[in-house]
Design a protein around this motif. Structure first.
Motif, PDB file in Angstrom:
ATOM      1  N   ASP A  98       0.847  -1.195   0.000  1.00 34.45           N
ATOM      2  CA  ASP A  98       0.000   0.000   0.000  1.00 34.45           C
ATOM      3  C   ASP A  98       0.880   1.242   0.000  1.00 34.45           C
ATOM      4  O   ASP A  98       1.955   1.258   0.614  1.00 34.45           O
ATOM      5  N   PHE A  99       0.407   2.278  -0.666  1.00 38.79           N
ATOM      6  CA  PHE A  99       1.135   3.539  -0.696  1.00 38.79           C
ATOM      7  C   PHE A  99       0.969   4.263   0.634  1.00 38.79           C
ATOM      8  O   PHE A  99      -0.136   4.357   1.168  1.00 38.79           O
ATOM      9  N   THR A 100       2.073   4.755   1.145  1.00 31.33           N
ATOM     10  CA  THR A 100       2.057   5.601   2.333  1.00 31.33           C
ATOM     11  C   THR A 100       2.878   6.834   2.002  1.00 31.33           C
ATOM     12  O   THR A 100       4.064   6.712   1.666  1.00 31.33           O
ATOM     13  N   PRO A 101       2.263   8.023   2.054  1.00 26.08           N
ATOM     14  CA  PRO A 101       3.040   9.226   1.727  1.00 26.08           C
ATOM     15  C   PRO A 101       4.181   9.410   2.721  1.00 26.08           C
ATOM     16  O   PRO A 101       4.041   9.098   3.898  1.00 26.08           O
ATOM     17  N   GLN A 102       5.290   9.888   2.207  1.00 26.24           N
ATOM     18  CA  GLN A 102       6.456  10.129   3.052  1.00 26.24           C
ATOM     19  C   GLN A 102       6.461  11.581   3.503  1.00 26.24           C
ATOM     20  O   GLN A 102       6.280  12.482   2.684  1.00 26.24           O
TER      21      GLN A 102
END
Length: 173
Positions: free
Chosen positions: A107-111
């Motif tokens: 899953d994408f997790t913003p940095q």
């Protein structure tokens, strides 16, 4: 390292996600669609059109070019990767469909703290800054430590691929 064509297909699928979804979502996290500049104008206006992340779809088709861009990218990227590692590639759709259904895409997790230049002046300033710092050195050390030792690579050969835009074989698989 890559030993089987499946490894190359997994790599290609994850590369698709990085290039066409995650990087765009990170950009939109830093600069949302409704972002306004300090002068009060919309950030995404004029020549800067707001990008849209792509959701992978094996059957997605570009009607203008009559191409299946998502599928074609995976086939080309996987076969180029396989060729680099001396692995015989594949092009049959059934094989790709079977391998792709088992790929686990994180899953994408913003940095937080990712700095993206919003103007040409900022980009120029970032490029003129010296490279380095504690975080970059730590990351470089971690990458270096994760690499296999030279003794583990006995007999390994990486095949370079010379690209020529005028050769049709480089555009097809």
């Amino acid at each position: 390292l890559y030993n089987f064509p499946e490894d190359c297909v997994v790599w290609a699928r994850l590369k698709f996600e990085t290039l066409f979804n995650n990087q765009i979502r990170q950009l939109l996290y830093n600069f949302p669609e409704d972002q306004v500049t300090s002068s009060g104008t919309k950030f995404w206006s004029g020549s800067k059109r707001c990008p849209k992340p792509l959701v992978f779809n094996l059957n997605d088709k570009c009607e203008d070019a009559q191409m299946r861009n998502h599928f074609d990218f995976i086939v080309a990227a996987a076969n180029l990767r396989a060729q680099m590692f001396g692995i015989k590639g594949r092009t049959d759709e059934e094989y790709f469909a079977e391998v792709l259904q088992n790929v686990i895409v994180p899953d994408f997790t913003p940095q937080e703290g990712v700095k993206i230049a919003s103007t040409d002046a900022e980009a120029k300033e970032e490029n003129s800054q010296p490279i380095g710092g504690d975080s970059e050195e730590l990351e470089a050390k971690q990458i270096l430590e994760s690499l296999p030792r030279p003794g583990e690579l006995a007999g390994f050969k990486l095949n370079p691929i010379e690209f020529d835009k005028d050769m049709d074989d480089h555009m097809l698989f």
